[in-house]
Design an enzyme around this catalytic site. Structure first.
Site, PDB file in Angstrom:
ATOM      1  N   TRP A 103      -1.118 -41.045   6.626  1.00 17.61           N
ATOM      2  CA  TRP A 103      -0.690 -40.171   5.541  1.00 17.61           C
ATOM      3  C   TRP A 103      -1.525 -40.357   4.288  1.00 17.61           C
ATOM      4  O   TRP A 103      -1.892 -39.371   3.626  1.00 17.61           O
ATOM      5  CB  TRP A 103       0.798 -40.341   5.246  1.00 17.61           C
ATOM      6  N   ASP A 170       3.711 -41.966  -2.441  1.00 16.86           N
ATOM      7  CA  ASP A 170       4.294 -41.065  -1.451  1.00 16.86           C
ATOM      8  C   ASP A 170       5.403 -41.844  -0.740  1.00 16.86           C
ATOM      9  O   ASP A 170       5.133 -42.748   0.044  1.00 16.86           O
ATOM     10  CB  ASP A 170       3.208 -40.612  -0.464  1.00 16.86           C
ATOM     11  N   LYS A 194      13.027 -36.863   6.277  1.00 22.38           N
ATOM     12  CA  LYS A 194      12.963 -38.157   6.967  1.00 22.38           C
ATOM     13  C   LYS A 194      14.250 -38.936   6.739  1.00 22.38           C
ATOM     14  O   LYS A 194      14.860 -39.436   7.652  1.00 22.38           O
ATOM     15  CB  LYS A 194      11.773 -38.982   6.464  1.00 22.38           C
TER      16      LYS A 194
HETATM   17  C1  PLP Z   1       6.212 -36.546   6.848  1.00 19.23           C
HETATM   18  C2  PLP Z   1       5.328 -37.086   5.789  1.00 19.23           C
HETATM   19  C3  PLP Z   1       4.530 -36.259   4.984  1.00 19.23           C
HETATM   20  C4  PLP Z   1       4.415 -34.758   5.204  1.00 19.23           C
HETATM   21  O1  PLP Z   1       5.563 -34.085   4.979  1.00 19.23           O
HETATM   22  P1  PLP Z   1       5.639 -32.489   5.214  1.00 19.23           P
HETATM   23  O2  PLP Z   1       7.008 -32.171   4.710  1.00 19.23           O
HETATM   24  O3  PLP Z   1       5.466 -32.238   6.680  1.00 19.23           O
HETATM   25  O4  PLP Z   1       4.583 -31.853   4.412  1.00 19.23           O
HETATM   26  C5  PLP Z   1       3.767 -36.836   3.989  1.00 19.23           C
HETATM   27  N1  PLP Z   1       3.798 -38.164   3.784  1.00 19.23           N
HETATM   28  C6  PLP Z   1       4.549 -38.994   4.536  1.00 19.23           C
HETATM   29  C7  PLP Z   1       4.534 -40.458   4.259  1.00 19.23           C
HETATM   30  C8  PLP Z   1       5.338 -38.487   5.558  1.00 19.23           C
HETATM   31  O5  PLP Z   1       6.094 -39.312   6.307  1.00 19.23           O
END
Ligand code: PLP
Length: 363
Positions: A103, A170, A194
């Site tokens: 990511w 993030d 998530k």
């Molecule tokens: C799932 C995820 C993303 C991307 O999320 P989307 O909603 O699919 O754009 C970005 N960073 C991390 C750490 C993730 O787990």
């Protein structure tokens, strides 16, 4: 309440607390006597206004978000933020990214379209977060992914950066699983799907002084200053996802575990779940996790079988045992158990029992 549903280890969209799902079902046709489902309400009406206000207040309280941070409910997901953050914060200048997995690598690639990006450090295949970072004093910000969902790498302490350079984190896959040390953060972002609620909603926590520097090319709907000035209502926010997330915040606030309550309870439960699963993997001669114990994720636990040819058998037998979605990401292979907030301890106990049984029969 014991559930007859299987345990779902999906990485996202992911399992949600069963009491929340039941409440959503019960309120579907008529939310609190309004005669409407939340999906059908005006986002500017007083009913939805109260839902948004409560969700923001509970989230702020749970994570002890300081008054000088704005909480924004947006759309676009984590990948959207990979562009929205540099458009708002980079001023077209320098951005340093610490790569600890898939990511953060993606974040670096996207930010390159808007800024001068440097990789400050790269975990490569070492399985341990690198210590030495090549940071530039005049960078607009430093980007870190504090939980790498695919690789299973988590920061258990946020870095303390040289004064002045804001840290962007993030937190998509571990938001609300543990407290955040806001004194070290300039901006945090994460999608809901998530650990929080349905897909379609992205939370951004941004320090006041970072507002107001968006590039001209930044769409108004993604300009943090504009979104903040309109209380996340510049355009229609993801109303239903905000409503479900609000119920999840209530659920976390009321959760009790090991003599603790709320976020402290959820964190302790996550620590115990992760210890149980990693303990079983480490004790086994058949399953293996390759991440250094200092930075193993409490949320996403990738593991390999001793013999890859047993992967399909493992997944089929797990499914029959009521353990769903354990297939690993294709870039890593093997298996991955995502054990987010809503996964009960019993789910991890069931998985560990299955691992022992599988090893006894196939090991
Ligand atoms: C799932 C995820 C993303 C991307 O999320 P989307 O909603 O699919 O754009 C970005 N960073 C991390 C750490 C993730 O787990």
């Amino acid at each position: 309440m014991t559930s007859a549903r299987p345990f779902n280890f999906a990485p996202g969209p992911a399992t949600l607390p069963e009491p929340v799902l039941r409440q959503v079902a019960a309120e579907m046709l008529d939310w609190h006597g309004s005669g409407m489902s939340v999906m059908e309400m005006s986002h500017r009406g007083k009913e939805f206004g109260s839902i948004l206000e409560a969700a923001e207040r509970d989230l702020r309280e749970l994570l002890a978000v300081p008054a000088n941070f704005r909480i924004l409910f947006m759309q676009g997901g984590g990948l959207g933020e990979n562009a929205i953050v540099p458009m708002n914060l980079s001023r077209g200048g320098k951005v340093d990214v610490v790569v600890t997995g898939s990511w953060s690598r993606k974040s670096a690639a996207e930010a390159r379209r808007y800024a001068d990006v440097q990789i400050a450090a790269d975990i490569g295949k070492t399985g341990v977060i690198p210590r030495d970072w090549a940071l530039r004093d005049d960078a607009a910000y430093v980007h870190v992914c504090t939980n790498e969902t695919i690789d299973g790498v988590e920061f258990h302490e946020l870095p303390q950066l040289a004064t002045g350079v804001p840290l962007v984190i993030d937190v998509s896959s571990h938001l609300l699983s543990r407290p955040i040390d806001w004194s070290r953060v300039g901006l945090a972002f994460g999608g809901a799907q998530k650990n929080i609620g349905p897909a379609g909603m992205t939370m951004v926590f941004v320090r006041d002084d970072l507002l107001g520097h968006a590039l001209d090319i930044c769409p108004s709907a993604f300009n943090y200053e504009t979104v903040a000035a309109n209380q996340s209502m510049f355009n229609t926010p993801p109303t239903f996802a905000i409503y479900v997330a609000g119920l999840v915040f209530q659920w976390v606030k009321g959760l009790e575990y090991a003599g603790k309550r709320g976020l402290a309870a959820i964190e302790q439960r996550n620590i115990d779940k992760a210890a149980l699963l990693y303990g079983a993997l480490d004790a086994s001669g058949f399953f293996k996790n390759h991440i250094d114990p200092s930075c193993r994720s409490r949320m996403n636990v990738p593991f390999l079988l001793k013999d890859d040819r047993l992967n399909e058998t493992f997944l089929a037998e797990a499914k029959s045992a009521g353990l769903l979605s354990l297939k690993g990401h294709k870039s890593v292979g093997g298996m991955r158990a995502s054990i987010y907030n809503a996964m009960p301890l019993e789910g991890v106990q069931a998985l560990v029992g299955f691992l022992k049984d599988f090893e006894a029969r196939h090991g």
